[in-house]
Design an enzyme around this catalytic site. Structure first.
Site, PDB file in Angstrom:
ATOM      1  N   HIS A 249      31.223 -20.779 -22.631  1.00  0.00           N
ATOM      2  CA  HIS A 249      31.685 -21.397 -21.384  1.00  0.00           C
ATOM      3  C   HIS A 249      30.524 -21.959 -20.579  1.00  0.00           C
ATOM      4  O   HIS A 249      29.399 -21.471 -20.657  1.00  0.00           O
ATOM      5  CB  HIS A 249      32.574 -20.449 -20.551  1.00  0.00           C
ATOM      6  CG  HIS A 249      31.884 -19.307 -19.887  1.00  0.00           C
ATOM      7  ND1 HIS A 249      32.329 -18.011 -19.964  1.00  0.00           N
ATOM      8  CD2 HIS A 249      30.799 -19.251 -19.083  1.00  0.00           C
ATOM      9  CE1 HIS A 249      31.552 -17.223 -19.246  1.00  0.00           C
ATOM     10  NE2 HIS A 249      30.605 -17.956 -18.708  1.00  0.00           N
TER      11      HIS A 249
ATOM     12  N   GLU B 279      36.459 -22.059 -19.552  1.00  0.00           N
ATOM     13  CA  GLU B 279      36.635 -21.153 -20.682  1.00  0.00           C
ATOM     14  C   GLU B 279      37.151 -21.911 -21.918  1.00  0.00           C
ATOM     15  O   GLU B 279      37.687 -23.028 -21.793  1.00  0.00           O
ATOM     16  CB  GLU B 279      37.627 -20.054 -20.288  1.00  0.00           C
ATOM     17  CG  GLU B 279      37.133 -19.146 -19.156  1.00  0.00           C
ATOM     18  CD  GLU B 279      36.151 -18.070 -19.632  1.00  0.00           C
ATOM     19  OE1 GLU B 279      35.353 -18.340 -20.551  1.00  0.00           O
ATOM     20  OE2 GLU B 279      36.198 -16.965 -19.081  1.00  0.00           O
TER      21      GLU B 279
ATOM     22  N   ASP C 143      30.063 -22.611  -9.520  1.00  0.00           N
ATOM     23  CA  ASP C 143      31.277 -21.802  -9.508  1.00  0.00           C
ATOM     24  C   ASP C 143      31.149 -20.608  -8.580  1.00  0.00           C
ATOM     25  O   ASP C 143      30.070 -20.303  -8.058  1.00  0.00           O
ATOM     26  CB  ASP C 143      31.610 -21.342 -10.942  1.00  0.00           C
ATOM     27  CG  ASP C 143      30.416 -20.732 -11.659  1.00  0.00           C
ATOM     28  OD1 ASP C 143      29.396 -20.478 -11.012  1.00  0.00           O
ATOM     29  OD2 ASP C 143      30.515 -20.511 -12.871  1.00  0.00           O
TER      30      ASP C 143
ATOM     31  N   ASN D  68      30.774 -16.886 -24.955  1.00  0.00           N
ATOM     32  CA  ASN D  68      31.851 -17.603 -25.664  1.00  0.00           C
ATOM     33  C   ASN D  68      31.697 -19.126 -25.525  1.00  0.00           C
ATOM     34  O   ASN D  68      32.613 -19.863 -25.847  1.00  0.00           O
ATOM     35  CB  ASN D  68      33.224 -17.145 -25.155  1.00  0.00           C
ATOM     36  CG  ASN D  68      33.445 -17.467 -23.681  1.00  0.00           C
ATOM     37  OD1 ASN D  68      32.573 -18.070 -23.047  1.00  0.00           O
ATOM     38  ND2 ASN D  68      34.578 -17.080 -23.150  1.00  0.00           N
TER      39      ASN D  68
END
Ligand code: GLP
Length: 236
Positions: free
Chosen positions: A134, A139, A63, A132
């Site tokens: 990801h 997400e 990414d 979280n």
């Protein structure tokens, strides 16, 4: 999913570097999917110290923030140059990372996905994990069948990643990321988790149940996943 438990971050980094080097020894012209974030820094350092031959390896990064200049010291391009590209014998033409400077992000993502496919797919994808859950920048609640795409970062991720920026307003709110489907197509996956902030999501991985609110749990559906975690990340 196999779990390798390490005493501390140094041992995790060593085991991860050995895992990646084994992949390169098995297939010197392999396609490696690489990750950023603080967790794999030790692994990159060890790979550099091990003097691994990267001359026939191709790398695809997961990414990149969007938009961001390559020269920005918080870009993932900058990070990878600092920790790996400038320190091993990777050929520049064999290095792929989404272009955070593009004016046509959707086209860039399509092209990125095509390049991975044209190279024959990823032999090994290295992943970190967000607080979280990801992976890459996929997400919670995003589609689980996505390919490389532009995505909106959640407030949780912006806050978690703001520690690297001067202030939170400088954190880009979007990113270009391999999708969950891109990651799931890799032949083998190595996920690294360090520190107590990751304990909740690592615990969810151990449960082996897919929860779209914790994207990494999709890895339960892949047949070759190794998680290397330190004790803090396993301590719930
Ligand atoms: C970023 C990256 C992820 C990485 C995550 C965790 O959001 N896009 O690929 O896994 O950070 O980073 P850290 O290892 O610093 O906790």
């Amino acid at each position: 999913m196999r779990f390798i438990v390490c005493e501390n971050y140094d041992e995790l980094s060593q085991k991860a570097a050995e895992f990646v080097s084994a992949q390169i020894i098995l297939k010197p012209d392999c396609n490696l999917g690489l990750a950023t974030g603080s967790t794999p820094i030790g692994m990159y350092q060890k790979l550099v110290d091990m003097n691994i031959d990267f001359s026939n390896v191709t790398t695809f990064n997961l990414d990149e923030y969007y938009p961001i200049a390559r020269s920005n010291n918080q870009s993932y391009h900058y990070f990878m140059t600092e920790h790996l590209y400038s320190k091993v014998n990777l050929k520049p033409e064999n290095i792929f990372i989404p272009n955070g400077e593009t004016d046509t992000p959707t086209e860039e993502c399509k092209q990125y996905e095509k390049s991975i496919a044209e190279h024959g797919g990823l032999d090994l994808q290295v992943l970190g994990i967000g607080q979280n859950g990801h992976i890459g920048f996929n997400e919670p609640s995003e589609a689980l069948n996505s390919f490389t795409h532009i995505t909106q970062l959640t407030q949780n991720t912006i806050e978690a990643n703001s520690r690297f920026f001067k202030n939170i307003d400088e954190v880009p709110t979007q990113a270009l990321t391999m999708g969950i489907a891109t990651i799931m197509r890799a032949k083998r996956i190595l996920l690294l988790a360090s520190g107590k902030e990751k304990a909740r999501v690592v615990h969810a991985l151990q449960g082996n149940m897919i929860d779209p609110e914790i994207p990494a749990t999709i890895l339960a559906a892949h047949n070759d996943v190794t998680v290397i975690a330190d004790k803090a990340a396993l301590d719930t």
